[in-house]
Motif scaffolding. Structure first.
Motif, short mmCIF file in Angstrom:
data_model
loop_
_atom_site.label_atom_id
_atom_site.label_comp_id
_atom_site.label_asym_id
_atom_site.label_seq_id
_atom_site.Cartn_x
_atom_site.Cartn_y
_atom_site.Cartn_z
N GLY A 61 0.82 -1.21 0.00
CA GLY A 61 0.00 0.00 0.00
C GLY A 61 0.85 1.25 0.00
N ARG A 62 1.89 1.25 0.82
CA ARG A 62 2.79 2.40 0.89
C ARG A 62 3.48 2.63 -0.45
NH1 ARG A 62 6.29 0.77 4.71
NH2 ARG A 62 7.85 0.33 3.17
N SER A 63 3.84 1.56 -1.13
CA SER A 63 4.56 1.70 -2.41
C SER A 63 3.68 2.31 -3.50
CB SER A 63 5.12 0.36 -2.87
OG SER A 63 4.08 -0.49 -3.32
N LEU A 64 2.38 2.27 -3.32
CA LEU A 64 1.45 2.84 -4.31
C LEU A 64 1.27 4.34 -4.13
CD1 LEU A 64 -1.21 0.02 -4.11
CD2 LEU A 64 0.13 0.60 -6.14
N LEU A 65 1.73 4.87 -3.01
CA LEU A 65 1.51 6.27 -2.68
C LEU A 65 2.78 7.08 -2.88
CD1 LEU A 65 -0.52 5.75 0.61
CD2 LEU A 65 -1.41 6.16 -1.70
N PRO A 66 2.64 8.37 -3.16
CA PRO A 66 3.84 9.20 -3.29
C PRO A 66 4.51 9.39 -1.93
CG PRO A 66 1.86 10.55 -3.41
CD PRO A 66 1.40 9.12 -3.38
N LEU A 67 5.83 9.58 -1.97
CA LEU A 67 6.55 9.87 -0.73
C LEU A 67 6.02 11.16 -0.13
CD1 LEU A 67 10.24 9.14 -1.75
CD2 LEU A 67 8.88 7.91 -0.05
N PRO A 68 5.85 11.22 1.17
CA PRO A 68 5.41 12.47 1.79
C PRO A 68 6.43 13.57 1.51
CG PRO A 68 5.27 10.66 3.35
CD PRO A 68 5.99 10.13 2.15
N GLY A 69 5.93 14.76 1.24
CA GLY A 69 6.80 15.89 0.94
C GLY A 69 7.44 16.49 2.18
N SER A 70 6.88 16.23 3.33
CA SER A 70 7.44 16.76 4.57
C SER A 70 7.02 15.86 5.71
CB SER A 70 6.95 18.19 4.81
OG SER A 70 5.54 18.20 4.96
N GLY A 71 7.44 16.24 6.89
CA GLY A 71 7.08 15.45 8.07
C GLY A 71 8.20 14.51 8.45
N HIS A 72 7.89 13.63 9.37
CA HIS A 72 8.87 12.67 9.86
C HIS A 72 8.14 11.38 10.20
CE1 HIS A 72 7.35 13.57 13.89
NE2 HIS A 72 7.41 14.84 13.52
N PRO A 73 8.86 10.26 10.23
CA PRO A 73 8.21 8.98 10.54
C PRO A 73 7.56 9.01 11.93
CG PRO A 73 10.45 8.63 9.77
CD PRO A 73 10.27 10.11 9.96
N VAL A 74 6.47 8.34 12.02
CA VAL A 74 5.77 8.21 13.30
C VAL A 74 6.37 7.02 14.03
CG1 VAL A 74 3.54 7.76 14.37
CG2 VAL A 74 3.67 9.16 12.32
N ASN A 75 6.92 7.29 15.19
CA ASN A 75 7.52 6.23 15.99
C ASN A 75 6.47 5.67 16.93
OD1 ASN A 75 10.15 6.38 14.93
ND2 ASN A 75 10.49 8.24 16.11
#
Length: 137
Positions: A61-75
């Motif tokens: 699912g993640r591979s189908l979406l564009p990379l987020p333009g900003s932000g940081h990973p949710v830990n």
């Protein structure tokens, strides 16, 4: 920070009318769900096949979406034992599914983006069901 406080910004972003914000939040939820599925895969009493399905569906699912333009990973912390500890992630994946289904039928930049959103919504549904089944035994 408690898990509800960690996940709240993602829930808010998924409820947004801003398509890029929705897609970025969905990307982050898939990443978090994959990490959670990986963390419970080999726990005593967990169904490792369902955990693997959840992790693979989240990655797909993640591979189908564009990379987020900003932000940081949710830990997110590893979930404690018990099926109930996976409930927040299952609910969040279902929220992703609904948000992406809505994005798929909403006017957007192109048909390819709508098709990817619909496919990603399907992956969210698969991941949610598999994650739920991981600790049901």
């Amino acid at each position: 920070m408690s898990l509800p406080n960690i996940l709240k910004p993602l829930e808010d972003a998924l409820a947004s009318a801003d398509r890029p914000q929705i897609l970025a939040a969905a990307w982050e939820v898939f990443a978090a769900a994959e990490r959670v599925a990986d963390s419970v895969a080999f726990e005593e009493g967990s169904d490792e096949v369902q955990a693997l399905i959840a992790a693979q569906a989240s990655a797909a699912g993640r591979s189908l979406l564009p990379l987020p333009g900003s932000g940081h990973p949710v830990n997110v912390p590893p979930p404690p034992p018990g099926a109930d500890s996976l409930t927040p992630y299952v609910k969040l994946l279902r929220h992703v599914q609904a948000a992406l289904e809505h994005a798929a039928v909403s006017p957007g930049p192109d048909d390819g983006g709508r098709a990817a959103a619909q496919e990603a919504a399907s992956k969210a549904a698969t991941a949610a069901e598999a994650l739920l089944a991981t600790r049901e035994r």
